[in-house]
Design a protein around this motif. Structure first.
Motif, PDB file in Angstrom:
ATOM      1  N   SER A 100       0.851  -1.189   0.000  1.00 59.26           N
ATOM      2  CA  SER A 100       0.000   0.000   0.000  1.00 59.26           C
ATOM      3  C   SER A 100       0.892   1.245   0.000  1.00 59.26           C
ATOM      4  O   SER A 100       2.100   1.164   0.247  1.00 59.26           O
ATOM      5  N   ARG A 101       0.276   2.372  -0.225  1.00 56.63           N
ATOM      6  CA  ARG A 101       1.033   3.620  -0.217  1.00 56.63           C
ATOM      7  C   ARG A 101       1.752   3.811   1.122  1.00 56.63           C
ATOM      8  O   ARG A 101       2.922   4.177   1.161  1.00 56.63           O
ATOM      9  N   THR A 102       1.044   3.514   2.209  1.00 53.90           N
ATOM     10  CA  THR A 102       1.649   3.699   3.537  1.00 53.90           C
ATOM     11  C   THR A 102       2.825   2.734   3.727  1.00 53.90           C
ATOM     12  O   THR A 102       3.882   3.135   4.246  1.00 53.90           O
ATOM     13  N   LEU A 104       4.677   1.520   1.396  1.00 57.64           N
ATOM     14  CA  LEU A 104       5.769   1.991   0.540  1.00 57.64           C
ATOM     15  C   LEU A 104       6.493   3.168   1.164  1.00 57.64           C
ATOM     16  O   LEU A 104       7.717   3.262   1.101  1.00 57.64           O
ATOM     17  N   GLU A 105       5.727   4.054   1.795  1.00 62.20           N
ATOM     18  CA  GLU A 105       6.342   5.236   2.403  1.00 62.20           C
ATOM     19  C   GLU A 105       7.365   4.821   3.451  1.00 62.20           C
ATOM     20  O   GLU A 105       8.410   5.449   3.608  1.00 62.20           O
ATOM     21  N   HIS A 111      11.674   1.808  -3.988  1.00 64.67           N
ATOM     22  CA  HIS A 111      10.871   0.593  -3.793  1.00 64.67           C
ATOM     23  C   HIS A 111      11.795  -0.538  -3.328  1.00 64.67           C
ATOM     24  O   HIS A 111      12.912  -0.691  -3.846  1.00 64.67           O
ATOM     25  N   ARG A 163      -0.972   0.197 -12.810  1.00 66.33           N
ATOM     26  CA  ARG A 163      -1.271   0.719 -11.480  1.00 66.33           C
ATOM     27  C   ARG A 163      -2.220  -0.194 -10.713  1.00 66.33           C
ATOM     28  O   ARG A 163      -2.883  -1.039 -11.280  1.00 66.33           O
ATOM     29  N   ARG A 164      -2.291   0.030  -9.409  1.00 63.88           N
ATOM     30  CA  ARG A 164      -3.211  -0.751  -8.570  1.00 63.88           C
ATOM     31  C   ARG A 164      -4.654  -0.595  -9.011  1.00 63.88           C
ATOM     32  O   ARG A 164      -5.465  -1.481  -8.819  1.00 63.88           O
TER      33      ARG A 164
END
Ligand code: GLU
Length: 289
Positions: A100-102, A104-105, A111, A163-164
């Motif tokens: 998820s974006r979180t 990945l952050e 990545h 993309r997702r």
């Protein structure tokens, strides 16, 4: 035979920066008697503006930038992108990433790669497809910005090709289309310079020919940022077409005179010299006035 293209996303009307890009690729093609195509990159509906594609095409025509053949719309070519993705996946170059974006952050700007993606599993949730990248330099010689070198493993890592949300990513579609349309020369803004190593890698993985690249300076507004269609940079209008073309030619370091767009473009084509395009990433619009 030389084949160039202008590939706008229909996110808004053409502004002087995008007109300058269109003009540069047009002149580079016409100066050698080459073909010049227009492709509408409409793969991202949430970012698109109704009517923008038609508006862009009308504006090009009004400025005398007449293309060859039919305009190609990426939204009508999804099977080609499906096919390319299937080949990359079958050859082991692409992997599913459900991070998820979180999540990945938490890994910072790079990545973490296939293994970390796998260890989080893909479950039943949405996933993106990413392309593996080598931890090695990808070098190319840009016709304007000269020698370039990028190590994708250290500059973002494996990148998204689907993309997702299921939309195909720009990087994949552009590579498939440039090859399918026989594009030999890409002339575009410097904001896409760091997309080029990704596109070169994709071409290599798909066994496609590699075009030559020329990245021209983007035009920057008073805030120093690139003029952007989405930020509602002032659209170029037909009543100022001579002034618009003259300004774009100045930005490209070219000298040409004429009393109509046709005369001006003919003179600019005859005199086109890419070596005069400033070798810098951006030019403040105010400096050209
Ligand atoms: N569609 C991209 C844009 O409008 C340009 C793509 C390209 O020239 O490769 O920024």
């Amino acid at each position: 035979m030389y084949c160039g293209r202008f590939a706008p996303s229909p996110t808004g009307a053409l502004h002087i920066g995008s007109l300058t890009c269109a003009l540069a690729s047009f002149l580079d093609a016409r100066a050698v008697g080459g073909r010049w195509l227009v492709r509408i990159e409409d793969l991202d509906p949430p970012r698109e503006k109704p009517g923008a594609a038609a508006d862009i095409l009308r504006t090009l025509e009004q400025h005398g930038l007449l293309w060859d053949g039919e305009v190609v719309y990426q939204s009508r070519r999804l099977p080609l992108y499906e096919d390319a993705l299937a080949r990359l996946a079958a050859d082991g170059h692409a992997f599913r990433c459900a991070l998820s974006r979180t999540q990945l952050e938490a890994f910072g700007s790079n990545h973490p790669g296939r293994i970390a993606s796998d260890s989080h599993g893909t479950g039943d949730g949405p996933f993106a497809w990413r392309l593996d990248v080598p931890d090695a330099a990808i070098d190319f010689v840009d016709r304007v910005q000269a020698r370039q070198s990028f190590n994708l493993a250290r500059e973002g890592g494996p990148f998204v090709i689907r993309r997702r949300d299921g939309l195909f990513a720009y990087q994949l579609a552009v590579v498939v289309d440039d090859a399918d349309q026989g594009v030999t020369d890409v002339v575009r803004g410097c904001d896409l310079l760091d997309s080029t190593p990704r596109q070169l890698l994709l071409q290599q993985r798909l066994g496609l020919p590699q075009p030559r690249y020329a990245h021209i300076p983007v035009l920057a507004g008073d805030d120093g940022q690139k003029l952007s269609k989405q930020d509602l940079a002032a659209p170029v209008t037909a009543d100022r077409r001579m002034a618009n073309l003259r300004l774009a030619l100045r930005a490209l370091g070219q000298v040409a005179t004429g009393d109509t767009p046709e005369e001006l473009l003919a003179a600019a084509t005859a005199a086109w010299d890419i070596a005069r395009v400033p070798r810098q990433p951006s030019i403040p619009l105010a400096s050209l006035a």
